[in-house]
Design a protein around this motif. Sequence first.
Motif, mmCIF file in Angstrom:
data_model
loop_
_atom_site.group_PDB
_atom_site.id
_atom_site.type_symbol
_atom_site.label_atom_id
_atom_site.label_comp_id
_atom_site.label_asym_id
_atom_site.label_seq_id
_atom_site.Cartn_x
_atom_site.Cartn_y
_atom_site.Cartn_z
ATOM 1 N N LEU A 34 0.674 -6.277 -1.544
ATOM 2 C CA LEU A 34 1.398 -5.847 -2.754
ATOM 3 C C LEU A 34 0.560 -4.761 -3.416
ATOM 4 O O LEU A 34 -0.523 -5.029 -3.952
ATOM 5 C CB LEU A 34 1.611 -7.041 -3.698
ATOM 6 N N ALA A 84 1.128 -8.404 -11.478
ATOM 7 C CA ALA A 84 1.176 -8.537 -10.020
ATOM 8 C C ALA A 84 0.482 -9.814 -9.544
ATOM 9 O O ALA A 84 0.995 -10.507 -8.659
ATOM 10 C CB ALA A 84 0.536 -7.313 -9.375
ATOM 11 N N LEU A 133 4.580 -2.875 -6.665
ATOM 12 C CA LEU A 133 4.972 -3.355 -7.991
ATOM 13 C C LEU A 133 4.691 -2.195 -8.934
ATOM 14 O O LEU A 133 3.565 -1.712 -9.014
ATOM 15 C CB LEU A 133 4.158 -4.594 -8.394
ATOM 16 N N LEU A 149 10.051 -4.350 -8.475
ATOM 17 C CA LEU A 149 9.465 -4.554 -7.146
ATOM 18 C C LEU A 149 10.229 -3.704 -6.115
ATOM 19 O O LEU A 149 11.460 -3.667 -6.139
ATOM 20 C CB LEU A 149 9.553 -6.039 -6.777
ATOM 21 N N LEU A 207 11.787 -13.417 -4.988
ATOM 22 C CA LEU A 207 11.517 -12.856 -6.316
ATOM 23 C C LEU A 207 12.294 -13.632 -7.379
ATOM 24 O O LEU A 207 11.743 -14.014 -8.418
ATOM 25 C CB LEU A 207 11.906 -11.369 -6.331
#
Length: 322
Positions: A28, A42, A86, A250, A268
């Motif tokens: 990520l 995050a 992110l 995202l 999510l």
Amino acid sequence: MKKTLLAALAVLSCGAAWADYPEKPVTLVVPFSAGGPTDKVARDLAEAMRKPLNATLVIENVGGAGGTLGATRVSKAAADGYTLLLHHVSMATSPSLYRNLGYKTLDDFEYLGMINEVPMTLIGRPTMPAGSYAELSKWIDANRGKINLANAGLGSASHLCGLLYQSTLKVDMITVPYKGTAPAMTDLIGGQVDLMCDQTTNTTSQIESGKVKAYAVTTTRRLTTPALAKLPTLDEVGLKGFNVSIWHGLYAPKGTPKAVLDKLNAALKTALKDADFHKRQEALGAVIVTDARVNPAEHKKFVEAEIAKWGPIIKAAGQYAD
Ligand code: ASP
């Protein structure tokens, strides 16, 4: 074999190829420094998505150029669901700010959904003589031309908030850019810079522990988080209509298979309902969005509207970078 049958088989085998996703940790990318406001969102999200996705999300901080370096990295990554981004409002402001952006905001990403909205606070170095917004206002008048305002680079939330603050006050400050507001905060606490506008996800604990002076919040309503509830809104102290709140979303590289996107979106959605995630984010002043906004098409439409909203403001301010 008929063409249509071949096509159907290709779709089936493609879907099957992704049936086991994820089979390894997912990276990520956070386009700002570790320990800053976006990083905090995050890290909390990575923890909340771990179970529903059945994979560890490993944070990679790629700070610099107002978040555009990290976004470029993800736009060029393999579209296999193992590299995600992110990001925040900078996703929508950088197309107007950067002449040579390394990616196309609306074409080079798959939109997964929105995460939260985070208010900002106007804070000062601990040695700042002003103890209230009224005193800060006098101090600003007396120090025109000498005031340093930290931010996380062109297009970052702190830059936009600072830009709006200066134009509303009609005062020019010397802006000092960092790779994120985490290193900017260190310098603010150390007294190297005077002021900063930063997200509550980064400022709440510093305000609580008295490491920085806090003057106001940027939303039109006062906040309920205990450490921030006593702060006036900028609107209330005379900057009528001042209203800044930062959203996060995202994203995956363009071309990520639909089967993977569906798994990510479902994970999510589940993560955003996680009680611990709510508790942690709400303690930092963040507001988690409702299910309707955790929707790829909705979020893309929203970002398009944000690009249209910020474009003229940025143009009027005469800001850009190569
Ligand atoms: N969100 C940035 C960070 O995490 C700061 C900003 O956008 O101002 O450092």
